[in-house]
Structure formats: C-alpha cells, structure tokens
Write a protein that holds these residues in place. Structure first.
Motif, PDB file in Angstrom:
ATOM      1  N   HIS A  99      48.628  18.543  18.441  1.00 56.74           N
ATOM      2  CA  HIS A  99      49.830  18.886  17.678  1.00 56.74           C
ATOM      3  C   HIS A  99      50.415  20.240  18.051  1.00 56.74           C
ATOM      4  N   VAL A 100      49.570  21.263  18.151  1.00 54.40           N
ATOM      5  CA  VAL A 100      50.053  22.603  18.487  1.00 54.40           C
ATOM      6  C   VAL A 100      50.424  22.607  19.966  1.00 54.40           C
ATOM      7  N   ASP A 101      51.714  22.845  20.241  1.00 57.40           N
ATOM      8  CA  ASP A 101      52.132  22.849  21.639  1.00 57.40           C
ATOM      9  C   ASP A 101      52.880  24.118  22.049  1.00 57.40           C
ATOM     10  N   PHE A 102      52.965  25.079  21.119  1.00 60.35           N
ATOM     11  CA  PHE A 102      53.681  26.321  21.426  1.00 60.35           C
ATOM     12  C   PHE A 102      53.009  27.481  20.694  1.00 60.35           C
ATOM     13  N   VAL A 103      52.675  28.527  21.438  1.00 57.85           N
ATOM     14  CA  VAL A 103      52.115  29.750  20.857  1.00 57.85           C
ATOM     15  C   VAL A 103      53.000  30.913  21.265  1.00 57.85           C
ATOM     16  N   ARG A 104      53.367  31.698  20.281  1.00 58.31           N
ATOM     17  CA  ARG A 104      54.132  32.921  20.514  1.00 58.31           C
ATOM     18  C   ARG A 104      53.279  34.109  20.072  1.00 58.31           C
ATOM     19  N   PHE A 105      53.191  35.097  20.937  1.00 62.32           N
ATOM     20  CA  PHE A 105      52.563  36.367  20.574  1.00 62.32           C
ATOM     21  C   PHE A 105      53.696  37.298  20.156  1.00 62.32           C
ATOM     22  N   VAL A 106      53.633  37.816  18.933  1.00 61.59           N
ATOM     23  CA  VAL A 106      54.668  38.699  18.401  1.00 61.59           C
ATOM     24  C   VAL A 106      54.071  40.099  18.285  1.00 61.59           C
ATOM     25  N   LEU A 107      54.602  41.005  19.096  1.00 65.03           N
ATOM     26  CA  LEU A 107      54.077  42.360  19.145  1.00 65.03           C
ATOM     27  C   LEU A 107      55.071  43.338  18.549  1.00 65.03           C
ATOM     28  N   PHE A 108      54.535  44.369  17.928  1.00 62.51           N
ATOM     29  CA  PHE A 108      55.363  45.346  17.232  1.00 62.51           C
ATOM     30  C   PHE A 108      56.162  46.226  18.192  1.00 62.51           C
ATOM     31  N   SER A 109      55.540  46.648  19.282  1.00 62.93           N
ATOM     32  CA  SER A 109      56.237  47.571  20.196  1.00 62.93           C
ATOM     33  C   SER A 109      56.552  46.894  21.528  1.00 62.93           C
ATOM     34  N   SER A 110      57.535  47.442  22.225  1.00 62.44           N
ATOM     35  CA  SER A 110      57.884  46.894  23.538  1.00 62.44           C
ATOM     36  C   SER A 110      56.754  47.135  24.526  1.00 62.44           C
ATOM     37  N   LYS A 111      56.037  48.224  24.397  1.00 66.25           N
ATOM     38  CA  LYS A 111      54.910  48.525  25.283  1.00 66.25           C
ATOM     39  C   LYS A 111      53.820  47.453  25.125  1.00 66.25           C
ATOM     40  N   GLU A 112      53.512  47.090  23.871  1.00 69.11           N
ATOM     41  CA  GLU A 112      52.510  46.043  23.623  1.00 69.11           C
ATOM     42  C   GLU A 112      52.989  44.698  24.151  1.00 69.11           C
ATOM     43  N   ALA A 113      54.250  44.374  23.908  1.00 67.82           N
ATOM     44  CA  ALA A 113      54.800  43.099  24.377  1.00 67.82           C
ATOM     45  C   ALA A 113      54.753  43.043  25.905  1.00 67.82           C
ATOM     46  N   ASP A 114      55.085  44.128  26.575  1.00 65.05           N
ATOM     47  CA  ASP A 114      55.026  44.165  28.038  1.00 65.05           C
ATOM     48  C   ASP A 114      53.597  43.934  28.540  1.00 65.05           C
ATOM     49  N   ALA A 115      52.624  44.504  27.858  1.00 68.33           N
ATOM     50  CA  ALA A 115      51.221  44.325  28.256  1.00 68.33           C
ATOM     51  C   ALA A 115      50.808  42.853  28.122  1.00 68.33           C
ATOM     52  N   TYR A 116      51.228  42.202  27.055  1.00 67.00           N
ATOM     53  CA  TYR A 116      50.933  40.770  26.890  1.00 67.00           C
ATOM     54  C   TYR A 116      51.637  39.944  27.969  1.00 67.00           C
ATOM     55  N   ARG A 117      52.878  40.275  28.268  1.00 67.47           N
ATOM     56  CA  ARG A 117      53.618  39.548  29.317  1.00 67.47           C
ATOM     57  C   ARG A 117      52.900  39.665  30.658  1.00 67.47           C
ATOM     58  N   LYS A 118      52.465  40.875  30.987  1.00 64.89           N
ATOM     59  CA  LYS A 118      51.765  41.088  32.257  1.00 64.89           C
ATOM     60  C   LYS A 118      50.456  40.299  32.291  1.00 64.89           C
ATOM     61  N   ALA A 119      49.746  40.269  31.165  1.00 64.02           N
ATOM     62  CA  ALA A 119      48.472  39.529  31.105  1.00 64.02           C
ATOM     63  C   ALA A 119      48.714  38.027  31.300  1.00 64.02           C
ATOM     64  N   LEU A 120      49.725  37.485  30.632  1.00 68.73           N
ATOM     65  CA  LEU A 120      50.025  36.052  30.785  1.00 68.73           C
ATOM     66  C   LEU A 120      50.484  35.757  32.208  1.00 68.73           C
ATOM     67  N   GLU A 121      51.310  36.613  32.756  1.00 63.02           N
ATOM     68  CA  GLU A 121      51.801  36.417  34.128  1.00 63.02           C
ATOM     69  C   GLU A 121      50.615  36.361  35.102  1.00 63.02           C
ATOM     70  N   LYS A 122      49.686  37.262  34.910  1.00 59.83           N
ATOM     71  CA  LYS A 122      48.504  37.343  35.775  1.00 59.83           C
ATOM     72  C   LYS A 122      47.608  36.116  35.629  1.00 59.83           C
ATOM     73  N   LYS A 123      47.431  35.644  34.413  1.00 60.00           N
ATOM     74  CA  LYS A 123      46.503  34.545  34.155  1.00 60.00           C
ATOM     75  C   LYS A 123      47.109  33.156  34.381  1.00 60.00           C
ATOM     76  N   LEU A 124      48.425  33.038  34.299  1.00 63.91           N
ATOM     77  CA  LEU A 124      49.052  31.719  34.378  1.00 63.91           C
ATOM     78  C   LEU A 124      49.793  31.444  35.686  1.00 63.91           C
ATOM     79  N   VAL A 125      49.915  32.439  36.528  1.00 58.70           N
ATOM     80  CA  VAL A 125      50.660  32.214  37.772  1.00 58.70           C
ATOM     81  C   VAL A 125      49.709  32.133  38.951  1.00 58.70           C
TER      82      VAL A 125
END
Length: 177
Positions: free
Chosen positions: A151-177
């Motif tokens: 059933h769960v087909d979408f996960v969003r990580f919601v981060l308070f700061s742009s610095k934290e959000a950028d770190a999550y983006r980089k981690a996903l990019e590294k692990k999923l590409v």
C-alpha cells in the motif's frame, strides 16, 4: 526531485511537517507521553488541536523504538504515526531503536493502507542523535522496507532547514543512482 526505486517513490522537501497537504500519514517525532512538545511534536499538536494529545493518552508511555497511529484531526492528513526515537547516549542500542522507528512506522502505514508517509528527522533535535548518522539509518531503512509494502508507495522526508534537506537529497542521490 522525486526518486523512483523498485516501483516506489521517495522525495525530500524543506518545510513544515504539519503542512503536508498531499500526504496520507505524517510522522510525529513524539515524546514518551505523546503530548505537545517542541519541534515536530509541537508543530503537529498545534495544527491538529488538543484531540491529538487526547488520542495518544491511551498509548502512553511509549517506549523508544515504538510507534502508534492516531487520527490526524485538524491536520490535512488521514493519520499521524507517533514514534519515540531514542535519546542519543541514553537509550541503547540507539541504532536499533531508531531503525525500529522507521520500520514500525512504515508497517503501521501499510496496515492502515496509507499510500504516502512523511517523515521528519527523528531523534536529531532535542534527543541529540548525530544528524548524519540518523540520516543514513533513516534512508537505508526506508529503502530496505519500502519495496516490500503493497500500500505505501511514496515516502517524503520533510526537513526543517535547507541544509538538512540538501544532505538528505545527496544521500538519496548516492544510494539510488
């Protein structure tokens, strides 16, 4: 950017966890009593209204690594999944307890047939979990568990700061590409 992985989608945004209009279930980085607090818990409780704390009372106290689900009340979501992350250096083993938060949250969402879940960075605020360590554990656990859910087909990580959000983006990019 939205990443696709084994038929599932993941996204990272900077924003307010209490304002995720298009998400079925939001995750509360809860305190043991499931009451209004600071940070994520405070934002969700303020937006949901006093009914959220009232609904959580029957589950309190929550143990570290545990998760429970309640209605979302005045939030724009169907459900709130409350998870008590570990206090770093106090609740051990920290890594297993934090991983349990993400696993149990995803499985509760699945059980309740929620299609989308939004996570904050659990335990990284007042609970003192090192951000980078928590980020890796969160991303790895979601990537591991999400493909097996029907059933769960979408996960969003919601981060308070742009610095934290950028770190999550980089981690996903590294692990999923």
């Amino acid at each position: 950017m939205v990443w696709e992985y084994k038929g599932k989608k993941l996204e990272v945004v900077q924003g307010d966890i209490a304002s995720q209009q298009d998400i079925d279930a939001v995750v509360n980085a809860a305190n043991a009593r499931l009451e209004t607090g600071g940070g994520v818990a405070g934002a969700l409780h303020r937006a949901a209204g006093p009914e959220l704390a009232e609904a959580g009372r029957k589950y309190a106290p929550l143990a570290p690594g545990e998760a429970v689900i309640t209605p979302a009340f005045k939030l724009p979501n169907n459900k709130v999944i409350h998870c008590l992350g570990p206090v770093y250096g106090q609740d051990t083993p920290e890594d297993e307890l934090l991983k349990s938060c993400y696993e149990k949250t995803l499985h509760l969402g699945e059980k309740e047939k929620q299609k989308s879940i939004a996570f904050p960075a659990i335990s990284t605020g007042a609970f003192g979990y090192p951000f980078d360590k928590a980020l890796d554990l969160a991303v790895d656990t979601v990537i591991e568990v999400l493909p097996d859910l029907a059933h769960v087909d979408f996960v969003r990580f919601v981060l308070f700061s742009s610095k934290e959000a950028d770190a999550y983006r980089k981690a996903l990019e590294k692990k999923l590409v």
